[in-house]
Design a protein around this motif. Structure first.
Motif, PDB file in Angstrom:
ATOM      1  N   ALA A  98      37.952  32.000  66.829  1.00 63.63           N
ATOM      2  CA  ALA A  98      38.180  31.163  65.655  1.00 63.63           C
ATOM      3  C   ALA A  98      39.285  31.752  64.788  1.00 63.63           C
ATOM      4  O   ALA A  98      40.125  31.018  64.241  1.00 63.63           O
ATOM      5  CB  ALA A  98      36.888  31.033  64.855  1.00 63.63           C
ATOM      6  N   ALA A  99      39.305  33.079  64.669  1.00 62.27           N
ATOM      7  CA  ALA A  99      40.349  33.738  63.874  1.00 62.27           C
ATOM      8  C   ALA A  99      41.727  33.492  64.486  1.00 62.27           C
ATOM      9  O   ALA A  99      42.705  33.250  63.768  1.00 62.27           O
ATOM     10  CB  ALA A  99      40.069  35.236  63.794  1.00 62.27           C
ATOM     11  N   LEU A 100      41.801  33.521  65.817  1.00 57.68           N
ATOM     12  CA  LEU A 100      43.079  33.274  66.487  1.00 57.68           C
ATOM     13  C   LEU A 100      43.539  31.839  66.236  1.00 57.68           C
ATOM     14  O   LEU A 100      44.724  31.595  65.974  1.00 57.68           O
ATOM     15  CB  LEU A 100      42.946  33.536  67.986  1.00 57.68           C
TER      16      LEU A 100
ATOM     17  N   VAL B 221      40.546  28.677  71.285  1.00 56.30           N
ATOM     18  CA  VAL B 221      39.430  27.731  71.427  1.00 56.30           C
ATOM     19  C   VAL B 221      38.528  28.142  72.578  1.00 56.30           C
ATOM     20  O   VAL B 221      37.286  28.123  72.460  1.00 56.30           O
ATOM     21  CB  VAL B 221      39.977  26.299  71.637  1.00 56.30           C
ATOM     22  N   LEU B 222      39.108  28.536  73.698  1.00 64.94           N
ATOM     23  CA  LEU B 222      38.305  28.952  74.854  1.00 64.94           C
ATOM     24  C   LEU B 222      37.483  30.192  74.534  1.00 64.94           C
ATOM     25  O   LEU B 222      36.331  30.327  75.004  1.00 64.94           O
ATOM     26  CB  LEU B 222      39.222  29.221  76.053  1.00 64.94           C
ATOM     27  N   ARG B 223      38.038  31.087  73.748  1.00 61.22           N
ATOM     28  CA  ARG B 223      37.259  32.278  73.340  1.00 61.22           C
ATOM     29  C   ARG B 223      36.163  31.905  72.347  1.00 61.22           C
ATOM     30  O   ARG B 223      35.107  32.564  72.302  1.00 61.22           O
ATOM     31  CB  ARG B 223      38.190  33.317  72.698  1.00 61.22           C
ATOM     32  N   TRP B 224      36.416  30.880  71.591  1.00 62.38           N
ATOM     33  CA  TRP B 224      35.489  30.461  70.540  1.00 62.38           C
ATOM     34  C   TRP B 224      34.279  29.707  71.101  1.00 62.38           C
ATOM     35  O   TRP B 224      33.177  29.781  70.579  1.00 62.38           O
ATOM     36  CB  TRP B 224      36.266  29.586  69.566  1.00 62.38           C
ATOM     37  N   LEU B 225      34.496  28.967  72.183  1.00 63.92           N
ATOM     38  CA  LEU B 225      33.422  28.130  72.744  1.00 63.92           C
ATOM     39  C   LEU B 225      32.235  28.960  73.246  1.00 63.92           C
ATOM     40  O   LEU B 225      32.415  30.061  73.755  1.00 63.92           O
ATOM     41  CB  LEU B 225      33.994  27.295  73.885  1.00 63.92           C
TER      42      LEU B 225
END
Length: 309
Positions: free
Chosen positions: A8-10, A305-309
């Protein structure tokens, strides 16, 4: 989904940087950190201490490291504030000032539009993009120089800081900001001092090392931006023509994708069987830069987004 997830930070950081780039372009020159750095660096060459190569090496290492440490410290302090995403927001501001594409496009467009109407003004405008002597360049060579600079600066001045930011975001938000700041500091040193000679030798070599991977990764972004995904394959034959170990990749990709001749007289010729860029070809190059930048921002956000999911 956790709002405080690194992914989310990214997304926040890259989204902020990309949004500001689209809406504003560049901070005012009077307060632009890179412009301020440039003014300070202008005084460095006067202080060689009788050993230009040693002094140049010290400065080449110290300036980028100082930029990175300052960014790291500032974002780390922001992380302690009781404000959601304070560190990501500040890191996004660092990325914004460390990467530039709108000003590059605007400068290139001005040169291209003047090249067929006022060659003298076009040559003068070209100096905002390149350091070569433009006084005797034909319209075709003026446009060639503009396209070459657009390609190389897309790699060095935009994609390299962005990709470094994304890669180091897997370490921490402060590390991501530090990486982008280090790349910008090194690139600024190379732009100002990286000419043949003892004082600028280390700045040029450090920039060559840091830009090795981004230059090669710029090829697919520019190829897709130009609508010719296979261009990097054909560009391989041009990659070693320039003296720079890196510049041939982005420049060669545009030369191949647009089927134009890019030439710096006395130094290199890319795709010599083609003609110099026309005004239309040059606008196609500008479009490729713009679409390549949008794609790069999209990939960076997608990673978040992929890291956030």
């Amino acid at each position: 989904m956790n709002l405080f997830d690194p992914g989310a930070a990214l997304v926040v950081s890259v989204g902020l940087a990309g949004g500001l780039e689209a809406a504003v372009g560049e901070p005012p020159a009077a307060v632009h950190p890179v412009a301020v750095l440039g003014r300070l660096l202008g005084r460095l060459e006067q202080h060689r201490f009788g050993v230009p190569k040693l002094a140049g090496t010290v400065y080449a290492l110290a300036v980028p490291a100082g930029c990175a440490l300052a960014a790291y410290a500032a974002v780390s302090l922001a992380a302690r504030l009781p404000v959601p995403f304070a560190d990501a927001i500040l890191a996004g501001l660092v990325l914004w000032v460390a990467s530039s594409v709108r000003l590059l496009i605007e400068s290139g467009r001005r040169v291209v539009e003047l090249s067929n109407t006022d060659l003298g003004d076009a040559r003068e405008a070209l100096l905002a993009l390149v350091g070569r002597d433009a006084s005797g360049l034909s319209p075709g060579l003026v446009r060639s120089a503009a396209v070459e600079s657009l390609a190389e600066n897309f790699s060095d001045g935009f994609l390299a800081p962005l990709l470094t930011f994304v890669a180091l975001s897997f370490v921490s938000v402060p590390a991501a900001a530090a990486g982008a700041a280090l790349l910008k500091g090194a690139n600024t040193m190379d732009s100002m001092f990286g000419y043949p000679g003892r004082f600028g030798w280390a700045s040029a070599r450090l920039d060559d090392i840091l830009m090795f991977v981004p230059a090669r990764l710029s090829a697919p972004f520019l190829a897709f931006g130009a609508g010719d995904p296979e261009a990097p394959v054909r560009a391989r034959r041009y990659a070693r023509e320039p003296a720079s170990p890196n510049a041939g990749w982005p420049m060669g990709t545009l030369a191949a994708a647009l089927n134009v001749r890019l030439e710096k007289p006395g130094a290199y010729t890319l795709n010599g069987v083609a003609d110099y860029p026309t005004v239309s070809d040059s606008h196609d190059a500008i479009g490729a830069i713009r679409r390549g930048a949008v794609l790069a921002y999209g990939v960076a956000v997608a990673v978040g987004v992929l890291r956030w999911l």
